[in-house]
Design a protein around this motif. Structure first.
Motif: not given
Length: 459
Positions: A71-86, A125-133
């Motif tokens: 679930s965390e991986a799915t959420w992060m994949i869906r929202h990653l581009r938005s999170l990376m925006k300035e 879970d924290p690894l997913i967040d770390a890779l997304a970042a």
């Protein structure tokens, strides 16, 4: 793994990060999708390992570990581009003409140290967040859950080269060797005692750290609560994973007028959820090792047991146990229980109960069962804790939409979803100053006209 080998891996990870391999959205998404696919393909392997290490059923393994991680991986994949925006922010008039914005930047090389009680969820879970970042990571699973650590190693080695993500297995020697290195960020989940040591080592290099610890999380049952429903939800939260959950209700603080009704309801719920003999229930877990089994059995006062109190040393299982007439002086109240023992204390004045909680270290979680909105507001306003639920237990951590973390002695920082992405990122503040205009106010020589303009801008 030797310290020299760890240093070599860390050097290679620094070089990999410096080369920019982890920075693009495409690279991050590819890593997350690869990890998600591997997690799905190894679901059965993880279930078998969790059963071996902790006695978890396949159902519980998916509900509380693999499924939540997916679930965390799915959420992060869906929202990653938005999170990376300035994110553009207002620019003060005094800095005209300019554009001001905040931009997330990865820390670099991170260390993730995970515990044994939820070894899949609290590693990945924290690894997913770390890779997304956009970071590289060294992952150190607990030596107490070796079967799961072996499967995690297999998964991560299939997905990533060691210069991107590397697993270091082993015990205390490896932990100490890792903590002697300079990382850009450390994420630790575990006990308060070890958390202090992690923070001491992080301070040597002024390394930022997120600490997810624990504590004695109270469960208040106020007299307006729906007792049968409260008992059902408390039994679920307390005895899940044989009580080895950092946010499990550690003890009940109950209005004296409903104590006996609550105890009866809890006893009935234990029978409903775990059967007449929970020690024979194949879906009921086990204590992680012999040391913790004996520690827990030593906390049980037979004179105060109203349910359970028995154990099977060979199987390392302890029956769901309830103790009444417990006081703050009892041994079971002297430490975080982290097992299937539920002490019940009572109060006659809610203000005094709140004061008792606040007089102790801030817990990772707090639960309140009450239908009275004024009571709910009072407890939320006056008690300090990491997170919690009204009229339920533990489910607040099962979402990527809210941060999870402690406060005070129960930890610092948080993760999950957006908060997790930001935990592994440095949010840089940047001013893009335009060159077609240059305001003279800040430059010498100063004079009355400039001062008048300065005071106009800064007030």
């Amino acid at each position: 793994m030797t310290e020299l080998e760890i240093q070599t891996i860390l050097k290679r990870q620094r070089e990999y990060f410096a080369a920019g391999h982890t920075l693009s959205a495409e690279a991050r998404l590819a890593a997350l999708k690869k990890l998600k696919a591997a997690l799905q393909s190894h679901e059965a392997d993880l279930a078998r390992a969790l059963q071996q290490d902790l006695g978890k059923s396949a159902y519980e393994s998916y509900m509380c570990e693999t499924g939540l991680t997916l679930s965390e991986a799915t959420w992060m994949i869906r929202h990653l581009r938005s999170l990376m925006k300035e994110r553009t922010v207002p620019t003060p008039l005094s800095q005209f003409a300019a554009r001001s914005f905040r931009a997330p930047s990865p820390y670099g090389n991170v260390l993730i140290m995970s515990p044994w009680n939820y070894p899949v969820l609290l590693t990945l879970d924290p690894l997913i967040d770390a890779l997304a970042a956009g970071n590289t990571a060294i992952v150190k699973p607990s030596a107490y859950s070796p079967a799961t650590a072996a499967v995690l190693t297999q998964i991560l080695e299939e997905c990533f080269p060691p210069e991107y993500v590397c697993v270091v297995t082993g015990g205390r020697a490896e932990n100490q060797a890792l903590l002697r290195q300079k990382f850009d960020m450390i994420f630790f989940t575990g006990s308060k005692a070890v958390g202090k040591e992690v923070l001491r080592c992080a301070a040597e290099y002024l390394t930022p750290a997120v600490l997810e610890l624990g504590g004695k999380s109270p469960c208040i049952v106020e007299r307006s609560a729906k007792i049968r429903l409260a008992a059902k939800r408390i039994v679920f939260g307390k005895y899940l994973n044989c009580g080895q959950t950092c946010v499990a209700p550690d003890y009940i603080l109950c209005d004296a007028s409903v104590r006996d009704e609550l105890i009866a309801a809890l006893q009935e719920e234990i029978k409903v959820q775990f059967g007449a003999d929970p020690l024979q229930n194949p879906a009921y877990g086990k204590i992680i090792n012999e040391k913790h089994y004996h520690r827990l059995m030593g906390l049980i006062d037979p004179a105060k047991v109203v349910c359970g109190g028995t154990g099977d040393e060979a199987a390392q299982r302890i029956a769901p146990t309830i103790m009444k007439d417990v006081t703050w002086d009892d041994a079971v109240m002297g430490e975080e229980i982290f097992g299937p023992i539920l002490p019940i204390l009572t109060y006659t004045d809610l203000d005094e109960a709140v004061a008792e909680i606040e007089a102790r270290p801030h817990p990772l979680a707090l639960y309140l069962f009450s239908e009275d909105k004024a009571v709910q507001r009072k407890v939320l306003d006056r008690c300090h804790f990491g997170g919690g639920c009204l009229n339920d237990t533990i489910i607040h951590l099962a979402t990527s939409a809210m941060p999870f973390g402690g406060v005070g002695e129960s930890g610092m920082g948080g993760y999950h979803g957006k908060t997790g992405f930001e935990a592994f990122s440095h949010l840089r503040s940047i001013v893009d100053k335009k060159t077609w205009l240059d305001m003279p106010v800040r430059y010498q020589p100063y004079g009355k006209a400039k001062e008048k303009m300065l005071r106009f801008f800064l007030k």
